[in-house]
Design a protein around this motif. Structure first.
Motif, PDB file in Angstrom:
ATOM      1  N   ALA A  26       0.830  -1.214   0.000  1.00 29.34           N
ATOM      2  CA  ALA A  26       0.000   0.000   0.000  1.00 29.34           C
ATOM      3  C   ALA A  26       0.859   1.257   0.000  1.00 29.34           C
ATOM      4  N   GLU A  27       1.975   1.242   0.728  1.00 33.04           N
ATOM      5  CA  GLU A  27       2.829   2.424   0.815  1.00 33.04           C
ATOM      6  C   GLU A  27       3.583   2.708  -0.478  1.00 33.04           C
ATOM      7  N   LEU A  28       3.634   1.740  -1.370  1.00 36.00           N
ATOM      8  CA  LEU A  28       4.255   1.978  -2.684  1.00 36.00           C
ATOM      9  C   LEU A  28       3.415   2.893  -3.549  1.00 36.00           C
ATOM     10  N   GLY A  29       2.122   2.944  -3.255  1.00 38.33           N
ATOM     11  CA  GLY A  29       1.223   3.759  -4.066  1.00 38.33           C
ATOM     12  C   GLY A  29       0.968   3.130  -5.421  1.00 38.33           C
ATOM     13  N   PRO A  30       0.460   3.895  -6.388  1.00 37.95           N
ATOM     14  CA  PRO A  30       0.224   3.359  -7.733  1.00 37.95           C
ATOM     15  C   PRO A  30       1.511   2.769  -8.321  1.00 37.95           C
ATOM     16  N   LYS A  43      16.161   6.664  -6.952  1.00 36.22           N
ATOM     17  CA  LYS A  43      16.029   7.947  -7.626  1.00 36.22           C
ATOM     18  C   LYS A  43      15.926   9.058  -6.569  1.00 36.22           C
ATOM     19  N   PRO A  44      16.174  10.302  -6.946  1.00 32.12           N
ATOM     20  CA  PRO A  44      15.926  11.404  -6.009  1.00 32.12           C
ATOM     21  C   PRO A  44      14.480  11.352  -5.522  1.00 32.12           C
ATOM     22  N   SER A  45      14.274  11.497  -4.241  1.00 33.46           N
ATOM     23  CA  SER A  45      12.960  11.415  -3.583  1.00 33.46           C
ATOM     24  C   SER A  45      12.377  10.003  -3.609  1.00 33.46           C
ATOM     25  N   GLY A  46      13.179   9.012  -3.995  1.00 30.43           N
ATOM     26  CA  GLY A  46      12.725   7.629  -3.926  1.00 30.43           C
ATOM     27  C   GLY A  46      12.608   7.176  -2.480  1.00 30.43           C
ATOM     28  N   SER A  47      12.003   6.014  -2.270  1.00 32.11           N
ATOM     29  CA  SER A  47      11.738   5.573  -0.903  1.00 32.11           C
ATOM     30  C   SER A  47      12.192   4.140  -0.665  1.00 32.11           C
ATOM     31  N   VAL A  48      12.538   3.854   0.585  1.00 35.34           N
ATOM     32  CA  VAL A  48      12.757   2.488   1.036  1.00 35.34           C
ATOM     33  C   VAL A  48      11.690   2.211   2.091  1.00 35.34           C
ATOM     34  N   ILE A  49      11.013   1.084   1.944  1.00 33.27           N
ATOM     35  CA  ILE A  49       9.920   0.719   2.843  1.00 33.27           C
ATOM     36  C   ILE A  49      10.231  -0.655   3.419  1.00 33.27           C
ATOM     37  N   PHE A  75      15.846   3.210  -9.090  1.00 32.45           N
ATOM     38  CA  PHE A  75      14.590   2.670  -8.571  1.00 32.45           C
ATOM     39  C   PHE A  75      13.740   3.732  -7.872  1.00 32.45           C
ATOM     40  N   ASP A  76      12.428   3.583  -8.053  1.00 34.75           N
ATOM     41  CA  ASP A  76      11.486   4.447  -7.334  1.00 34.75           C
ATOM     42  C   ASP A  76      11.377   4.029  -5.875  1.00 34.75           C
ATOM     43  N   SER A  77      11.454   2.716  -5.641  1.00 34.51           N
ATOM     44  CA  SER A  77      11.337   2.205  -4.274  1.00 34.51           C
ATOM     45  C   SER A  77      12.152   0.931  -4.090  1.00 34.51           C
ATOM     46  N   VAL A  78      12.646   0.755  -2.875  1.00 29.19           N
ATOM     47  CA  VAL A  78      13.257  -0.495  -2.426  1.00 29.19           C
ATOM     48  C   VAL A  78      12.407  -0.990  -1.266  1.00 29.19           C
ATOM     49  N   ILE A  79      12.083  -2.279  -1.247  1.00 27.44           N
ATOM     50  CA  ILE A  79      11.295  -2.822  -0.141  1.00 27.44           C
ATOM     51  C   ILE A  79      12.022  -3.995   0.514  1.00 27.44           C
ATOM     52  N   ILE A  80      11.812  -4.135   1.815  1.00 24.47           N
ATOM     53  CA  ILE A  80      12.359  -5.260   2.575  1.00 24.47           C
ATOM     54  C   ILE A  80      11.259  -5.724   3.520  1.00 24.47           C
ATOM     55  N   HIS A  81      10.638  -6.840   3.194  1.00 24.35           N
ATOM     56  CA  HIS A  81       9.548  -7.345   4.021  1.00 24.35           C
ATOM     57  C   HIS A  81      10.048  -8.429   4.959  1.00 24.35           C
ATOM     58  N   GLN A  82       9.932  -8.172   6.260  1.00 24.01           N
ATOM     59  CA  GLN A  82      10.312  -9.138   7.285  1.00 24.01           C
ATOM     60  C   GLN A  82      11.729  -9.677   7.077  1.00 24.01           C
ATOM     61  N   SER A 135       2.437  -5.131  17.117  1.00 28.94           N
ATOM     62  CA  SER A 135       3.634  -5.961  17.250  1.00 28.94           C
ATOM     63  C   SER A 135       4.590  -5.774  16.071  1.00 28.94           C
ATOM     64  N   ALA A 136       4.200  -4.959  15.096  1.00 26.34           N
ATOM     65  CA  ALA A 136       5.039  -4.716  13.918  1.00 26.34           C
ATOM     66  C   ALA A 136       4.957  -3.253  13.507  1.00 26.34           C
ATOM     67  N   LEU A 137       5.981  -2.822  12.798  1.00 29.27           N
ATOM     68  CA  LEU A 137       6.065  -1.474  12.241  1.00 29.27           C
ATOM     69  C   LEU A 137       6.305  -1.560  10.748  1.00 29.27           C
ATOM     70  N   ILE A 138       5.731  -0.648  10.005  1.00 27.73           N
ATOM     71  CA  ILE A 138       6.107  -0.462   8.608  1.00 27.73           C
ATOM     72  C   ILE A 138       6.692   0.937   8.522  1.00 27.73           C
ATOM     73  N   ILE A 139       7.937   1.038   8.079  1.00 28.33           N
ATOM     74  CA  ILE A 139       8.668   2.298   8.083  1.00 28.33           C
ATOM     75  C   ILE A 139       9.011   2.713   6.655  1.00 28.33           C
ATOM     76  N   LYS A 140       8.717   3.959   6.336  1.00 22.93           N
ATOM     77  CA  LYS A 140       9.026   4.495   5.015  1.00 22.93           C
ATOM     78  C   LYS A 140      10.049   5.619   5.162  1.00 22.93           C
TER      79      LYS A 140
END
Length: 249
Positions: free
Chosen positions: A38-42, A136-142, A109-116, A240-245
């Motif tokens: 969900a935090e990745l958006g479209p 990329k500039p203003s890209g996100s890691v979630i 990359f627009d985003s990098v993700i690391i799940h658990q 019990s969990a956090l999702i951090i962007k």
């Protein structure tokens, strides 16, 4: 059984536990995966890199819409399962250590993700530095992580836990340490043993390490707890969990 941060020695067990879409996983893990997506958006037009992808169940969800999906895991067996057992269309899989960014294009990359997976990675400085370079500039890691209140959530759900046991765990909260986790995973209706290494760190360590490398926390999601105990689903309003962007600045 081998103690390691890699799931190579329990790859087949993890795959059976996870399944093609992650639907077989315990509720808590499904919840964090849902929030990361969900935090990745479209997704249309985006380039996404997943670190510690396991059997690729999130990558497969993203590949349906994203422009590019790259996914890696240190376990050769899990990558082989992801590539051959399931649909790998539009996904570039590779066996790669989480802190190895050699050959990955910078500012891409627009985003990098690391799940658990972030609590299996020892060198967070190298991780954050590498992620900064490929975003990329203003890209996100979630990424998802264990909540500081996780033991209180356990206490709320499991009446057999002792308060002293919970307090003893919290007394170690501020100490960076490596522990051996021994669990019995529910796979279907059977309990299967699993053993692996994990790094325990305070929440501030993640936020400060990423910020030091130009990745500033811009959003935190704290979902309520949903978990399974003896094949029954239990809920707690205590997270019990956090999702951090974090956003590249």
């Amino acid at each position: 059984m081998k103690s390691t941060t890699s799931f190579e020695h329990i790859a087949e067990l993890w795959d059976v536990k996870t399944g093609d879409t992650g639907s077989k996983m315990i509720s808590a893990v499904k919840v964090t995966a849902k929030h990361i997506i969900a935090e990745l958006g479209p997704l249309r037009g985006k380039r996404i890199y997943e670190i510690a992808c396991g059997n690729g169940f999130i990558a497969r969800k993203l590949a349906k819409q994203a422009k590019e999906v790259r996914a890696s895991d240190i376990s050769k067996s899990l990558i082989e399962i992801a590539k051959t057992k399931y649909d790998s269309k539009n996904i570039s899989y590779e066996v790669r250590d989480a802190i190895d960014f050699k050959g990955i294009p910078e500012n891409h990359f627009d985003s990098v993700i690391i799940h658990q997976g972030i609590f299996y990675i020892e060198n967070l400085d190298a991780l954050a530095k590498g992620i900064y370079k490929i975003l990329k500039p203003s890209g996100s890691v979630i990424f998802s992580n264990m909540h500081p209140l996780m033991y209180v959530a356990d206490l709320d759900i499991n009446p057999k836990l002792e308060l002293k046991e919970v307090l003893d765990k919290y007394k170690l909260y501020l100490k960076n340490r490596k522990i051996t986790v021994k669990k019995n995973w529910w796979v279907g209706k059977e309990l299967k043993p699993a053993e692996y290494l994990q790094f325990k760190r305070p929440f501030s360590y993640y936020v400060n390490t990423f910020a030091k490398h130009g990745l500033v926390t811009t959003k935190i999601v704290e979902p309520t707890t949903v978990t399974m105990l003896k094949l029954k689903i239990y809920n707690s309003v205590i997270p019990s969990a956090l999702i951090i962007k974090c956003t590249k600045i």
